[in-house]
Design a protein around this motif. Structure first.
Motif, mmCIF file in Angstrom:
data_model
loop_
_atom_site.group_PDB
_atom_site.id
_atom_site.type_symbol
_atom_site.label_atom_id
_atom_site.label_comp_id
_atom_site.label_asym_id
_atom_site.label_seq_id
_atom_site.Cartn_x
_atom_site.Cartn_y
_atom_site.Cartn_z
ATOM 1 N N SER A 1 -1.916 -5.620 -11.548
ATOM 2 C CA SER A 1 -2.536 -5.769 -10.229
ATOM 3 C C SER A 1 -4.036 -5.944 -10.359
ATOM 4 O O SER A 1 -4.635 -6.804 -9.711
ATOM 5 C CB SER A 1 -2.219 -4.559 -9.352
ATOM 6 N N LYS B 1 4.508 -7.747 -6.267
ATOM 7 C CA LYS B 1 3.747 -7.841 -5.019
ATOM 8 C C LYS B 1 4.594 -7.521 -3.793
ATOM 9 O O LYS B 1 4.051 -7.282 -2.726
ATOM 10 C CB LYS B 1 3.162 -9.246 -4.869
ATOM 11 N N ASN C 1 6.595 -2.600 -4.999
ATOM 12 C CA ASN C 1 5.586 -1.544 -4.883
ATOM 13 C C ASN C 1 6.244 -0.181 -4.713
ATOM 14 O O ASN C 1 5.770 0.808 -5.267
ATOM 15 C CB ASN C 1 4.636 -1.823 -3.727
#
Length: 154
Positions: free
Chosen positions: A31, A142, A147
């Motif tokens: 990330s 993403k 997540n």
């Protein structure tokens, strides 16, 4: 105290824990890497269409390096911003023709030249390499589910 529980299982962590911990740190690292780019001049994008087949597959990660606007030649693959249906999109296509201070582009898998010209200020950079299908993993990271699995659970 509890004869049915082995003490070694209580004190040691399972392999799942270490696997989830590894995925957590991988997600955090990727990330950060994708949000700021590598050394400031490289960026990484996921290809979402088949317009550049067979050179770049759908779901590939493309490594894009910023160049001077005068260093692009016919045949170079560039990534640039464009508007499609009043929405900003990022496209990766090959330079088909250079006319003055603008570029005409075309996808390798497309028959027609792209209808819009590309101005140098819209170019993100030149594609210097790609990794096939790794973009699917980045897209999963993403997503909300990605997540949740890789940040919330660990």
């Amino acid at each position: 105290m509890y004869p049915f529980i082995k003490s070694s299982n209580i004190l040691s962590r399972s392999n799942y824990y270490y696997f989830l911990l590894f995925l957590f740190f991988l997600n955090v690292g990727l990330s950060i890497f994708f949000s700021i780019g590598l050394f400031g001049t490289w960026k990484i994008f996921t290809n979402t269409s088949d317009s550049m087949l067979p050179t770049i597959n759908r779901g590939s990660l493309s490594f894009v390096e910023r160049q001077r606007s005068t260093s692009y030649d016919v045949g170079d693959i560039i990534t640039y911003y464009t508007n499609i249906d009043n929405k900003e999109e990022i496209i990766t296509h090959r330079i088909y023709k250079i006319g003055g201070n603008v570029y005409l582009t075309k996808g390798d898998n497309n028959e027609a030249i792209d209808p819009d010209v590309v101005r140098p200020r819209l170019i993100i950079g030149q594609v210097i390499g790609n990794i096939p299908y790794l973009g699917y993993w980045v897209s999963f990271l993403k997503s909300g589910l990605g997540n949740f699995i890789l940040i919330i659970i660990p």
